[in-house]
Motif scaffolding. Sequence first.
Motif, PDB file in Angstrom:
ATOM      1  N   ARG A 258      -0.842  -2.052  10.372  1.00  0.00           N
ATOM      2  CA  ARG A 258      -1.254  -1.384   9.079  1.00  0.00           C
ATOM      3  C   ARG A 258      -2.309  -0.384   9.378  1.00  0.00           C
ATOM      4  O   ARG A 258      -3.446  -0.639  10.048  1.00  0.00           O
ATOM      5  CB  ARG A 258      -2.045  -2.308   8.200  1.00  0.00           C
ATOM      6  CG  ARG A 258      -0.929  -3.608   8.008  1.00  0.00           C
ATOM      7  CD  ARG A 258      -0.074  -3.271   6.965  1.00  0.00           C
ATOM      8  NE  ARG A 258       0.838  -4.341   6.454  1.00  0.00           N
ATOM      9  CZ  ARG A 258       1.678  -4.196   5.693  1.00  0.00           C
ATOM     10  NH1 ARG A 258       1.913  -3.391   4.901  1.00  0.00           N
ATOM     11  NH2 ARG A 258       2.291  -5.317   5.413  1.00  0.00           N
ATOM     12  N   THR A 274      -3.352   6.362  -0.572  1.00  0.00           N
ATOM     13  CA  THR A 274      -2.168   6.427   0.083  1.00  0.00           C
ATOM     14  C   THR A 274      -2.197   5.620   1.519  1.00  0.00           C
ATOM     15  O   THR A 274      -2.658   6.519   2.417  1.00  0.00           O
ATOM     16  CB  THR A 274      -1.421   7.902   0.322  1.00  0.00           C
ATOM     17  OG1 THR A 274      -1.201   8.466  -1.282  1.00  0.00           O
ATOM     18  CG2 THR A 274      -0.003   7.645   1.020  1.00  0.00           C
ATOM     19  N   SER A 275      -1.944   4.541   1.901  1.00  0.00           N
ATOM     20  CA  SER A 275      -1.963   3.808   2.986  1.00  0.00           C
ATOM     21  C   SER A 275      -0.886   4.411   4.046  1.00  0.00           C
ATOM     22  O   SER A 275       0.180   4.695   3.423  1.00  0.00           O
ATOM     23  CB  SER A 275      -1.958   2.429   2.653  1.00  0.00           C
ATOM     24  OG  SER A 275      -0.541   1.873   2.649  1.00  0.00           O
ATOM     25  N   ASP A 277       0.634   2.271   5.465  1.00  0.00           N
ATOM     26  CA  ASP A 277       1.911   1.407   5.219  1.00  0.00           C
ATOM     27  C   ASP A 277       3.021   1.952   3.824  1.00  0.00           C
ATOM     28  O   ASP A 277       4.301   1.801   4.204  1.00  0.00           O
ATOM     29  CB  ASP A 277       1.410   0.248   4.965  1.00  0.00           C
ATOM     30  CG  ASP A 277       2.451  -1.055   5.477  1.00  0.00           C
ATOM     31  OD1 ASP A 277       2.862  -0.826   6.665  1.00  0.00           O
ATOM     32  OD2 ASP A 277       2.858  -2.025   4.813  1.00  0.00           O
ATOM     33  N   ASP A 278       2.363   2.586   3.084  1.00  0.00           N
ATOM     34  CA  ASP A 278       3.364   3.236   2.081  1.00  0.00           C
ATOM     35  C   ASP A 278       4.091   4.112   2.344  1.00  0.00           C
ATOM     36  O   ASP A 278       5.205   4.298   2.114  1.00  0.00           O
ATOM     37  CB  ASP A 278       2.141   3.640   1.025  1.00  0.00           C
ATOM     38  CG  ASP A 278       1.272   2.709   0.297  1.00  0.00           C
ATOM     39  OD1 ASP A 278       1.909   1.530   0.218  1.00  0.00           O
ATOM     40  OD2 ASP A 278       0.418   3.202  -0.393  1.00  0.00           O
ATOM     41  N   ASP A 281       7.006   2.700   4.359  1.00  0.00           N
ATOM     42  CA  ASP A 281       8.151   2.366   3.337  1.00  0.00           C
ATOM     43  C   ASP A 281       8.809   3.453   2.861  1.00  0.00           C
ATOM     44  O   ASP A 281      10.068   3.415   2.912  1.00  0.00           O
ATOM     45  CB  ASP A 281       7.416   1.610   2.320  1.00  0.00           C
ATOM     46  CG  ASP A 281       6.924   0.056   2.371  1.00  0.00           C
ATOM     47  OD1 ASP A 281       7.446  -0.425   3.280  1.00  0.00           O
ATOM     48  OD2 ASP A 281       6.214  -0.418   1.960  1.00  0.00           O
ATOM     49  N   THR A 601       2.645  12.394  -3.438  1.00  0.00           N
ATOM     50  CA  THR A 601       2.033  11.105  -4.101  1.00  0.00           C
ATOM     51  C   THR A 601       2.000  11.177  -5.655  1.00  0.00           C
ATOM     52  O   THR A 601       1.443  12.253  -6.069  1.00  0.00           O
ATOM     53  CB  THR A 601       0.618  10.757  -3.651  1.00  0.00           C
ATOM     54  OG1 THR A 601       0.756  10.401  -2.151  1.00  0.00           O
ATOM     55  CG2 THR A 601      -0.044   9.394  -4.183  1.00  0.00           C
ATOM     56  N   ASP A 614      -3.242   3.104  -8.525  1.00  0.00           N
ATOM     57  CA  ASP A 614      -1.719   2.608  -8.658  1.00  0.00           C
ATOM     58  C   ASP A 614      -0.848   4.024  -8.303  1.00  0.00           C
ATOM     59  O   ASP A 614      -0.942   4.933  -9.139  1.00  0.00           O
ATOM     60  CB  ASP A 614      -1.570   2.217  -9.949  1.00  0.00           C
ATOM     61  CG  ASP A 614       0.265   1.654 -10.183  1.00  0.00           C
ATOM     62  OD1 ASP A 614       0.623   1.121  -9.458  1.00  0.00           O
ATOM     63  OD2 ASP A 614       0.670   2.289 -11.182  1.00  0.00           O
ATOM     64  N   ALA A 616       2.421   5.776  -6.091  1.00  0.00           N
ATOM     65  CA  ALA A 616       3.927   5.891  -5.635  1.00  0.00           C
ATOM     66  C   ALA A 616       4.143   7.162  -4.478  1.00  0.00           C
ATOM     67  O   ALA A 616       3.657   7.982  -5.008  1.00  0.00           O
ATOM     68  CB  ALA A 616       5.207   5.657  -6.455  1.00  0.00           C
ATOM     69  N   LYS A 633       8.060   4.105 -10.305  1.00  0.00           N
ATOM     70  CA  LYS A 633       7.462   2.947  -9.310  1.00  0.00           C
ATOM     71  C   LYS A 633       5.975   3.021  -9.185  1.00  0.00           C
ATOM     72  O   LYS A 633       5.287   2.389  -8.534  1.00  0.00           O
ATOM     73  CB  LYS A 633       7.760   3.635  -7.709  1.00  0.00           C
ATOM     74  CG  LYS A 633       9.372   3.545  -7.532  1.00  0.00           C
ATOM     75  CD  LYS A 633       9.670   4.135  -6.243  1.00  0.00           C
ATOM     76  CE  LYS A 633      11.169   4.221  -6.017  1.00  0.00           C
ATOM     77  NZ  LYS A 633      11.500   4.915  -4.533  1.00  0.00           N
ATOM     78  N   SER A 634       5.137   3.422 -10.243  1.00  0.00           N
ATOM     79  CA  SER A 634       4.075   3.213 -10.585  1.00  0.00           C
ATOM     80  C   SER A 634       3.750   3.368 -12.148  1.00  0.00           C
ATOM     81  O   SER A 634       4.785   3.187 -12.958  1.00  0.00           O
ATOM     82  CB  SER A 634       2.952   4.362 -10.215  1.00  0.00           C
ATOM     83  OG  SER A 634       3.134   5.494 -11.100  1.00  0.00           O
TER      84      SER A 634
END
Length: 704
Positions: A258, A274-275, A277-278, A281, A601, A614, A616, A633-634
Amino acid sequence: MRSLKGSLDSTALSALWAANSIAVIGATERAGAMGRLPIEYLIKYGYKGRIAPVNPKGGSVLGIPAYVGIQQATEEFAAPIELALIMVPAGAVQQAVSECAAAGVRVCIVMSSGFGEVDSEGQQRQDELVAIARESGMRLVGPNCIGSVGGPDATMATFSPAFSSDSTPLPAGPLALVSQSGALGFGALSLGLEREVPIGFAVTTGNEADVSAEEVAAALAHDDRVTGVLMYLESVTDLAALAQASAVVPTVAVKAGRSAAGARAAASHTGALTSGDDVVDAALMRAGVARVATVDHLLDAGALIATGARLDRSSNGSIGVITTSGGSGILAADAIEAEGLLLAALDNSTIADIEQVIPAYGSAANPVDVTAAVMAEPGLFEQCVHKLAADPAVEAVVACFAVLVGDDVLRIARALGEVREATGKPVVAARTGAANLAPEGARLLAEHGVPVYPTPERAVAAIRALRDACRAPAHDSVADPNVGGVVADIPGDSATEEEVKSVLADAGLPVPASRLVTDEDDATNAVDAMGGRAVFKAVVPGLLHKSDAGGVIVDVSPDRAGQAFRQCAALGGQVLVEQFVPGGVEVLVGITPSPMGRVLTVGVGGVLTELVADVAVALLPTTEQEIDALLDKSRVGSLIAGVRGAPPADRRALVATIFRLVNATTGWPSDMEIELNPVTVPTDGCWILDAVAHRRTVETEGQH
């Protein structure tokens, strides 16, 4: 070998699992030594090619004559060695690589450690190895690599202790496993072999100084004998290669780690929310690779892929559930929702047909609960599952059982196998019960093309992975300034909000009218010019969250202009008066750099940004259709649709604005970040109310 597009040399890399000759440099007769194990395994598993132990002292290893150098082996074989395993101390590796390159070796695996994984000096030595290999055209795997195994010729090019056990079978089957971690990769392989998941190829890549896991995956996918690729990744560096793999065979990955890069990006909401990991994905989705959470799920997906089951690339994952246990059906329905799939809405005729078979206390609606009574009557379960699978809405079938014993197992295996063969739809079974209740159950079901999982959740997760792996990789769209507006000028590193918004306005983006004011009278005149309602903003370098500091005052009338001016000016900068835009859904839109490319984002904006957190994300470039899908998606999609009686906001205008922003900033530096927060979306139109832009350092993917 299937055709492989691009520059990847699939022919060379195939030596990792299909070499006709293997040299072991550092071979030794000493029992238990690493330099002996590959030769032991090659002999034990019946390698069909030629083995060349290399030891400067000569002699023999396990009865095979040893060569004093790789060149001598090449001359003896009258052809270059296809695969060389370098197993010498770190200080002797460079010479070994040089000799392999000079001898025309196609691929070498540097199994020795002490390079980039250690320190900067080790990294320098590693870079020197790559330079030697590339000058000759030889491919280099590793360093710090445990090797590869598999293929019909039993290429056991590894020293992994997994193969020292007499109970470890020869890897065989149409699945390939690629792992950046050697120990975990071979551990996962051993688990797969134990579960009879047909993995016939396994490659580990170590430090990836030259050859990457993604490149190996692409080469394996283009081997006619491979029908699916499973991966363990700790970093993602080559999306193009992943897309090449997933375009040919279903490709599934566990991505570990992560990234802390997002949490460290404190310069904006976008960077903080925004991580890493996002982004991973989004990147894997762009490449057409299914992401799963654990090694168990990876092997579960492999078991289903190996059956040959596939879903249409446009599939929504609409599942029909049949069960003898109401509880199992409920768990399956919960899992379907959690995995983002759909519980199929059965046709009324299907429900009516099933009702004719099951007891009144059963359920013909999806999930179909046939009850244990149906199992007591031969032929009834068979009728139900065939009727369910034939429904046009059903794209896959999950059969859930709590306990299976005796002849029921064979009946169910035959019935589910017939459904699989007749419909071509994926069929999986969840058997929540001890294996000893029906020891042959899993084998019988597998023989009929039906993988078995211990819980409904695992069964549904396997279908989700198959669905995602069958989706086509997204083709990069090319930004077209003629569609999205002109390309915007690049703002300076210390550009103010006014300067950034001026750049965007010049590119055709919707920005309210504004002007800087110098005193109270000027402020009053500006409000009059804005139609009698305006927003006052403090323009202070470094002040990112102006509203928290009292630097944003909304809906200011001319009689309040003087007070608003004084409040903003007290913060120490200039004062901007801007046209007031009433109402609307507030949205955050940002474009940030990442190791995998620029990231778009979209999320809840305004004062709720941090509270709701929140968002996406999607990799750029993108299309208007992809942007439109991203909104849902959000919570943004629901807010725009209208909540608690509010009228719908102008979704089309928001999508068009985001698309224009993407196009307008295409030519900006790759490390430039822009955040629009908020973008307000009323019932008609869309307005950018705040904007910042700055340069940001991009960390290497996976860096912690």
